[in-house]
Design an enzyme around this catalytic site. Structure first.
Site, PDB file in Angstrom:
ATOM      1  CG  HIS A 158      39.726  33.809  43.602  1.00  0.00           C
ATOM      2  ND1 HIS A 158      40.505  32.884  42.928  1.00  0.00           N
ATOM      3  CD2 HIS A 158      38.527  33.812  42.979  1.00  0.00           C
ATOM      4  CE1 HIS A 158      39.814  32.352  41.943  1.00  0.00           C
ATOM      5  NE2 HIS A 158      38.609  32.896  41.933  1.00  0.00           N
TER       6      HIS A 158
HETATM    7  S1  FES Z   1      43.419  33.431  45.046  1.00  0.00           S
HETATM    8 FE1  FES Z   1      42.211  32.086  43.918  1.00  0.00          FE
HETATM    9  S2  FES Z   1      43.621  31.103  42.647  1.00  0.00           S
HETATM   10 FE2  FES Z   1      44.832  32.432  43.819  1.00  0.00          FE
END
Ligand code: FES
Length: 200
Positions: A158
């Protein structure tokens, strides 16, 4: 009278024998129960400290050691990487690690023990949803990051970013710096992860 004494003696013998047999039975039953309550060798080794040989680790290198089923990174930071740690703070959400998890002896800019400040020992798990970030240790665009990248770790799940002390950037999903486990040096070439008895 004599028969009473004989009967009484026999009764006494039978009672004693029954108690003795009962006790033996309890022992025989209790032993397997006790052994089934002890942690298995696998369970013990899953929580046990692990020793890491860092003799071959050189500046700019990183090795991974499994501890309690988690990847622990041991990173030997170069002088340039160490210098970056002071100038990155405007990027970071928790530069002083006030909300993040580390032993008290690692609550500093390096997030490392004073005796070996260039060696980072960190649980390589993103504090967002637990993915394992990838290393992007080169400064600038050389590692596929932006021109202002200070070097660190990137979680592609993410988009969370961390610097070379595993401190999280502002405005990314991950809320905390990556966790520093308890550890100590057994010698200059050996680190024990999971046990810091004797360290302040
Ligand atoms: S940014 Fe979501 S798990 Fe690492």
């Amino acid at each position: 009278m004599k028969q009473d004494n004989t009967n009484s003696g026999r009764r006494q013998f039978l009672v004693s024998a029954t108690v003795a047999m009962g006790a033996a039975g309890v022992t025989a039953i209790a032993t397997p129960l006790l052994s089934s309550m002890l942690p298995s060798a696998k369970a013990k080794s899953a929580g046990a400290p692990v020793e890491v040989d860092v003799a071959s680790l050189e500046p700019g290198m990183m090795i991974t050691q499994e501890w309690r089923g988690q990847p622990v990174w041991i990173v030997y930071r170069t002088p340039q990487m160490m210098k970056q740690l002071n100038s990155n703070t405007h990027f970071l959400a928790d530069p002083d690690s006030n909300s993040s998890e580390q032993p008290s002896y690692c609550k500093n800019i390096q997030r490392a023990m004073d005796s070996h400040p260039e060696i980072l020992v960190v649980v390589g798990i993103c504090t967002h949803l637990g993915c394992s970030p990838v290393s992007k240790m080169k400064v600038g665009a050389a590692d596929g990051m932006g021109g202002d990248w200070p070097g660190g770790f990137f979680c592609p799940c993410h988009g969370s970013k961390y610097d070379m002390s595993a401190r999280v950037f502002k405005s990314v999903p991950a809320p905390f710096n990556m966790r520093i486990p308890p550890y100590k040096y057994l010698s200059d070439k050996k680190i024990l992860i999971g046990d810091d008895k004797g360290e302040a």
